[in-house]
Design a protein around this motif. Structure first.
Motif, PDB file in Angstrom:
ATOM      1  N   ASP A 281      29.559  42.973  41.250  1.00 48.80           N
ATOM      2  CA  ASP A 281      30.144  41.636  41.082  1.00 48.80           C
ATOM      3  C   ASP A 281      31.172  41.620  39.960  1.00 48.80           C
ATOM      4  O   ASP A 281      32.226  40.985  40.080  1.00 48.80           O
ATOM      5  CB  ASP A 281      29.046  40.598  40.766  1.00 48.80           C
ATOM      6  CG  ASP A 281      28.355  40.121  42.033  1.00 48.80           C
ATOM      7  OD1 ASP A 281      28.755  40.566  43.120  1.00 48.80           O
ATOM      8  OD2 ASP A 281      27.406  39.314  41.923  1.00 48.80           O
ATOM      9  N   ALA A 282      30.843  42.309  38.856  1.00 47.22           N
ATOM     10  CA  ALA A 282      31.756  42.350  37.706  1.00 47.22           C
ATOM     11  C   ALA A 282      33.065  43.025  38.109  1.00 47.22           C
ATOM     12  O   ALA A 282      34.167  42.546  37.791  1.00 47.22           O
ATOM     13  CB  ALA A 282      31.113  43.100  36.543  1.00 47.22           C
ATOM     14  N   LEU A 283      32.965  44.129  38.831  1.00 47.19           N
ATOM     15  CA  LEU A 283      34.150  44.882  39.253  1.00 47.19           C
ATOM     16  C   LEU A 283      34.993  44.051  40.220  1.00 47.19           C
ATOM     17  O   LEU A 283      36.230  44.063  40.147  1.00 47.19           O
ATOM     18  CB  LEU A 283      33.707  46.195  39.904  1.00 47.19           C
ATOM     19  CG  LEU A 283      34.620  47.415  39.739  1.00 47.19           C
ATOM     20  CD1 LEU A 283      35.077  47.581  38.301  1.00 47.19           C
ATOM     21  CD2 LEU A 283      33.933  48.669  40.228  1.00 47.19           C
ATOM     22  N   ARG A 284      34.347  43.316  41.102  1.00 47.34           N
ATOM     23  CA  ARG A 284      35.071  42.445  42.043  1.00 47.34           C
ATOM     24  C   ARG A 284      35.798  41.328  41.284  1.00 47.34           C
ATOM     25  O   ARG A 284      36.945  40.989  41.609  1.00 47.34           O
ATOM     26  CB  ARG A 284      34.101  41.841  43.065  1.00 47.34           C
ATOM     27  CG  ARG A 284      33.684  42.822  44.153  1.00 47.34           C
ATOM     28  CD  ARG A 284      32.513  42.271  44.955  1.00 47.34           C
ATOM     29  NE  ARG A 284      32.850  41.071  45.734  1.00 47.34           N
ATOM     30  CZ  ARG A 284      33.358  41.085  46.966  1.00 47.34           C
ATOM     31  NH1 ARG A 284      33.622  42.244  47.566  1.00 47.34           N
ATOM     32  NH2 ARG A 284      33.620  39.963  47.610  1.00 47.34           N
ATOM     33  N   ASN A 285      35.142  40.790  40.256  1.00 49.07           N
ATOM     34  CA  ASN A 285      35.777  39.743  39.445  1.00 49.07           C
ATOM     35  C   ASN A 285      37.007  40.281  38.726  1.00 49.07           C
ATOM     36  O   ASN A 285      38.060  39.620  38.680  1.00 49.07           O
ATOM     37  CB  ASN A 285      34.788  39.181  38.420  1.00 49.07           C
ATOM     38  CG  ASN A 285      33.661  38.396  39.076  1.00 49.07           C
ATOM     39  OD1 ASN A 285      33.737  38.034  40.250  1.00 49.07           O
ATOM     40  ND2 ASN A 285      32.612  38.124  38.317  1.00 49.07           N
ATOM     41  N   ILE A 286      36.870  41.482  38.143  1.00 50.66           N
ATOM     42  CA  ILE A 286      37.987  42.112  37.425  1.00 50.66           C
ATOM     43  C   ILE A 286      39.167  42.320  38.384  1.00 50.66           C
ATOM     44  O   ILE A 286      40.321  42.046  38.049  1.00 50.66           O
ATOM     45  CB  ILE A 286      37.550  43.459  36.798  1.00 50.66           C
ATOM     46  CG1 ILE A 286      36.559  43.218  35.649  1.00 50.66           C
ATOM     47  CG2 ILE A 286      38.754  44.256  36.298  1.00 50.66           C
ATOM     48  CD1 ILE A 286      35.795  44.465  35.219  1.00 50.66           C
ATOM     49  N   GLU A 287      38.866  42.792  39.585  1.00 49.55           N
ATOM     50  CA  GLU A 287      39.909  43.051  40.584  1.00 49.55           C
ATOM     51  C   GLU A 287      40.641  41.766  40.975  1.00 49.55           C
ATOM     52  O   GLU A 287      41.881  41.715  40.961  1.00 49.55           O
ATOM     53  CB  GLU A 287      39.287  43.700  41.825  1.00 49.55           C
ATOM     54  CG  GLU A 287      40.296  43.963  42.926  1.00 49.55           C
ATOM     55  CD  GLU A 287      39.714  44.731  44.118  1.00 49.55           C
ATOM     56  OE1 GLU A 287      40.375  44.757  45.176  1.00 49.55           O
ATOM     57  OE2 GLU A 287      38.608  45.305  43.997  1.00 49.55           O
ATOM     58  N   ALA A 288      39.889  40.729  41.317  1.00 45.65           N
ATOM     59  CA  ALA A 288      40.507  39.470  41.755  1.00 45.65           C
ATOM     60  C   ALA A 288      41.302  38.820  40.622  1.00 45.65           C
ATOM     61  O   ALA A 288      42.436  38.354  40.825  1.00 45.65           O
ATOM     62  CB  ALA A 288      39.436  38.514  42.268  1.00 45.65           C
ATOM     63  N   ASP A 289      40.730  38.807  39.422  1.00 42.42           N
ATOM     64  CA  ASP A 289      41.414  38.193  38.278  1.00 42.42           C
ATOM     65  C   ASP A 289      42.707  38.950  37.953  1.00 42.42           C
ATOM     66  O   ASP A 289      43.739  38.336  37.625  1.00 42.42           O
ATOM     67  CB  ASP A 289      40.504  38.159  37.050  1.00 42.42           C
ATOM     68  CG  ASP A 289      39.284  37.252  37.238  1.00 42.42           C
ATOM     69  OD1 ASP A 289      39.259  36.489  38.229  1.00 42.42           O
ATOM     70  OD2 ASP A 289      38.354  37.316  36.404  1.00 42.42           O
ATOM     71  N   SER A 290      42.661  40.291  38.055  1.00 45.06           N
ATOM     72  CA  SER A 290      43.866  41.106  37.798  1.00 45.06           C
ATOM     73  C   SER A 290      44.945  40.793  38.828  1.00 45.06           C
ATOM     74  O   SER A 290      46.127  40.685  38.493  1.00 45.06           O
ATOM     75  CB  SER A 290      43.530  42.602  37.827  1.00 45.06           C
ATOM     76  OG  SER A 290      42.608  42.934  36.807  1.00 45.06           O
ATOM     77  N   PHE A 291      44.539  40.651  40.096  1.00 43.14           N
ATOM     78  CA  PHE A 291      45.495  40.328  41.155  1.00 43.14           C
ATOM     79  C   PHE A 291      46.201  39.009  40.871  1.00 43.14           C
ATOM     80  O   PHE A 291      47.435  38.927  40.927  1.00 43.14           O
ATOM     81  CB  PHE A 291      44.788  40.247  42.515  1.00 43.14           C
ATOM     82  CG  PHE A 291      45.654  39.664  43.605  1.00 43.14           C
ATOM     83  CD1 PHE A 291      46.599  40.445  44.256  1.00 43.14           C
ATOM     84  CD2 PHE A 291      45.547  38.320  43.963  1.00 43.14           C
ATOM     85  CE1 PHE A 291      47.419  39.905  45.247  1.00 43.14           C
ATOM     86  CE2 PHE A 291      46.363  37.771  44.951  1.00 43.14           C
ATOM     87  CZ  PHE A 291      47.301  38.566  45.598  1.00 43.14           C
ATOM     88  N   TRP A 292      45.430  37.954  40.572  1.00 43.94           N
ATOM     89  CA  TRP A 292      46.031  36.630  40.405  1.00 43.94           C
ATOM     90  C   TRP A 292      46.914  36.550  39.161  1.00 43.94           C
ATOM     91  O   TRP A 292      47.978  35.934  39.189  1.00 43.94           O
ATOM     92  CB  TRP A 292      44.951  35.543  40.363  1.00 43.94           C
ATOM     93  CG  TRP A 292      44.343  35.287  41.706  1.00 43.94           C
ATOM     94  CD1 TRP A 292      43.052  35.514  42.094  1.00 43.94           C
ATOM     95  CD2 TRP A 292      45.010  34.756  42.867  1.00 43.94           C
ATOM     96  NE1 TRP A 292      42.874  35.168  43.408  1.00 43.94           N
ATOM     97  CE2 TRP A 292      44.051  34.691  43.907  1.00 43.94           C
ATOM     98  CE3 TRP A 292      46.314  34.335  43.124  1.00 43.94           C
ATOM     99  CZ2 TRP A 292      44.371  34.225  45.185  1.00 43.94           C
ATOM    100  CZ3 TRP A 292      46.632  33.868  44.390  1.00 43.94           C
ATOM    101  CH2 TRP A 292      45.669  33.815  45.406  1.00 43.94           C
ATOM    102  N   CYS A 293      46.470  37.186  38.078  1.00 41.17           N
ATOM    103  CA  CYS A 293      47.280  37.123  36.847  1.00 41.17           C
ATOM    104  C   CYS A 293      48.553  37.949  36.983  1.00 41.17           C
ATOM    105  O   CYS A 293      49.618  37.537  36.511  1.00 41.17           O
ATOM    106  CB  CYS A 293      46.449  37.560  35.639  1.00 41.17           C
ATOM    107  SG  CYS A 293      45.203  36.328  35.195  1.00 41.17           S
ATOM    108  N   MET A 294      48.462  39.110  37.649  1.00 41.78           N
ATOM    109  CA  MET A 294      49.675  39.886  37.908  1.00 41.78           C
ATOM    110  C   MET A 294      50.628  39.084  38.804  1.00 41.78           C
ATOM    111  O   MET A 294      51.853  39.091  38.608  1.00 41.78           O
ATOM    112  CB  MET A 294      49.334  41.217  38.571  1.00 41.78           C
ATOM    113  CG  MET A 294      50.552  42.107  38.762  1.00 41.78           C
ATOM    114  SD  MET A 294      50.319  43.456  39.935  1.00 41.78           S
ATOM    115  CE  MET A 294      50.487  42.587  41.501  1.00 41.78           C
ATOM    116  N   SER A 295      50.078  38.378  39.802  1.00 41.19           N
ATOM    117  CA  SER A 295      50.905  37.561  40.702  1.00 41.19           C
ATOM    118  C   SER A 295      51.637  36.469  39.928  1.00 41.19           C
ATOM    119  O   SER A 295      52.827  36.210  40.166  1.00 41.19           O
ATOM    120  CB  SER A 295      50.046  36.918  41.792  1.00 41.19           C
ATOM    121  OG  SER A 295      49.446  37.907  42.596  1.00 41.19           O
TER     122      SER A 295
END
Length: 444
Positions: A281-295
């Motif tokens: 769950d933590a890794l999935r959160n890191i991935e999604a948050d990184s995607f949106w902030c990079m976007s």
């Protein structure tokens, strides 16, 4: 302008259309803080205010002057103790210091190398916690605090707020995170299997080739699970942004977000951290948050990556004009040896200086970029100008095209920490104010 590989000089072809410059042409030559006293807080408290320019300039000058005095004292001490001069020391104007890990302990990159929090740092952390504690975060106040660097403990939440990913209202945050994370993994389910389809396979192949080259010296980024995360983030971004698609260099822009958001879940050093020890769950959160902030970041600079990269072409021209006004001798030296700004500054704009600085310095720089209005799109120009002029002594010592190109594509910053970044930002801030009333110097 067009660039010829192998270090030959750029040529101007009058009357012919410009050949689109790509990152590949530069890749073969690619090599991979704020804590200087009380004056920095004064300067950066001004960041969001419209103040008398003399006051701002005086404070910025004070930060830079204090740094120069500190350097002189350290150099005098060095002269008293004879030591062998390495080639790196010969290139650097800064005294030798303990080696700082590439990524680890990002809150602690002061020059003393001591990880213990000072009273001043503890006080700053407390100020951040107070601003973040209310039911509605005052984003303007948060920006003022963040300009002079964000403590590691509160950097993840602060970056998410400043990038516009999280709402200022505390009660809405949990539902926003849940919705955005579900939305991202919805994109994965919907699109990721199409990566081998005929119309997407070239994009995916290029991403797959570039990912292992992203921060090749840091073990964290060589882990297969981390590389898979980066591939998903970049592929989904590319197919959702067909105007630009994937362009080499965008892969670098995921890394600061990924590292900062990993710190939300761990206390230890991140450089050699095994992400498989994190819960899924933590890794999935890191991935999604990184995607949106990079976007969010790329939304502000997307014309850097559309066909022929017009944003970069304009910014490089603006940099050349700015440098010609702030340091004519450096500018004339470049002209004398036929060095085109596009040959070195393309990468500075395309990768936001990430290939020129250690990752810890990029993260500190981005604290300010996210606090500064149009930090990534506008303030970055002034940082690049300050960065170039920072090496004026070394530039003027080089007396041929090849020597200048080697220097400019391999600037010796591997030992840089918060202090060097703080001085760079003070210089850039001073430039921004000096040219604030002369919009012709920078046409967006």
């Amino acid at each position: 302008y067009f660039i010829i590989k192998g270090g030959s000089k750029a040529q101007m072809t009058p009357g012919k259309p410009k050949k689109a410059t790509t990152f590949q042409e530069f890749e073969s030559i690619t090599s991979d803080a704020w804590d200087v006293g009380d004056d920095d807080d004064e300067l950066l408290a001004m960041a969001a205010r419209n103040l008398n320019i003399e006051v701002v300039m005086e404070t910025a000058n004070k930060v830079i002057e204090n740094h120069s005095k500190l350097q002189e004292r350290q150099q005098k001490q060095e002269r008293r103790v004879p030591s062998e001069k390495s080639s790196l020391q010969r290139q650097r104007s800064l005294p030798q210091r303990p080696v700082i890990p590439l990524v680890a302990r990002m809150a602690d990159q002061n020059t003393s190398g001591t990880p213990a929090m000072t009273e001043r740092e503890a006080s700053r952390l407390d100020k951040f916690r107070q601003v973040l504690a209310g039911p509605n975060t005052d984003l303007e106040e948060l920006r003022k605090l963040s300009w002079s660097g964000i403590p590691r403990q509160v950097r993840p939440i602060t970056w998410k707020l400043l990038s516009g990913y999280l709402p200022a209202n505390v009660e809405r945050r949990a539902s926003t995170l849940q919705r955005k994370r579900q939305e991202y993994f919805g994109f994965i389910e919907q699109y990721y299997d199409s990566r081998n389809d005929e119309h997407h396979q070239d994009t995916y192949r290029q991403i797959h080739i570039d990912i292992p080259r992203t921060n090749p010296l840091i073990p964290l980024f060589q882990q297969p699970s981390v590389q898979e995360i980066f591939e998903r983030i970049l592929f989904i971004w590319a197919i959702r942004h067909p105007a630009s698609g994937y362009v080499q260099g965008i892969n670098d822009l995921v890394t600061p977000f990924f590292v900062v958001f990993v710190f939300e879940y761990i206390e230890e050093e991140v450089e050699n951290f095994d992400v498989s020890s994190l819960q899924e769950d933590a890794l999935r959160n890191i991935e999604a948050d990184s995607f949106w902030c990079m976007s969010k970041l790329l939304d502000g600079i997307q014309d850097n990556y559309t066909f022929a990269q017009p944003g970069i072409q304009r910014k490089v021209q603006a940099l050349e004009e700015l440098v010609s006004r702030i340091d004519e001798s450096v500018h004339r030296h470049m002209q004398k040896y036929e060095v085109e700004y596009l040959q070195f500054a393309f990468r500075w704009m395309n990768n936001l200086l990430m290939r020129e600085l250690p990752l810890r310095c990029t993260i500190r720089l981005w604290d300010t970029y996210q606090a500064e209005p149009e930090g990534f799109s506008h303030f970055h120009l002034y940082v690049c100008a300050a960065f170039l002029v920072r090496w004026r002594k070394e530039i003027l010592e080089e007396k041929d095209f090849q020597g200048l190109m080697i220097l400019l594509q391999n600037l010796p910053t591997m030992h840089w920490g918060n202090e060097e970044i703080s001085v760079l930002l003070a210089e850039a801030y001073r430039l921004k104010f000096a040219f604030a009333d002369a919009p012709n110097h920078y046409k967006r």
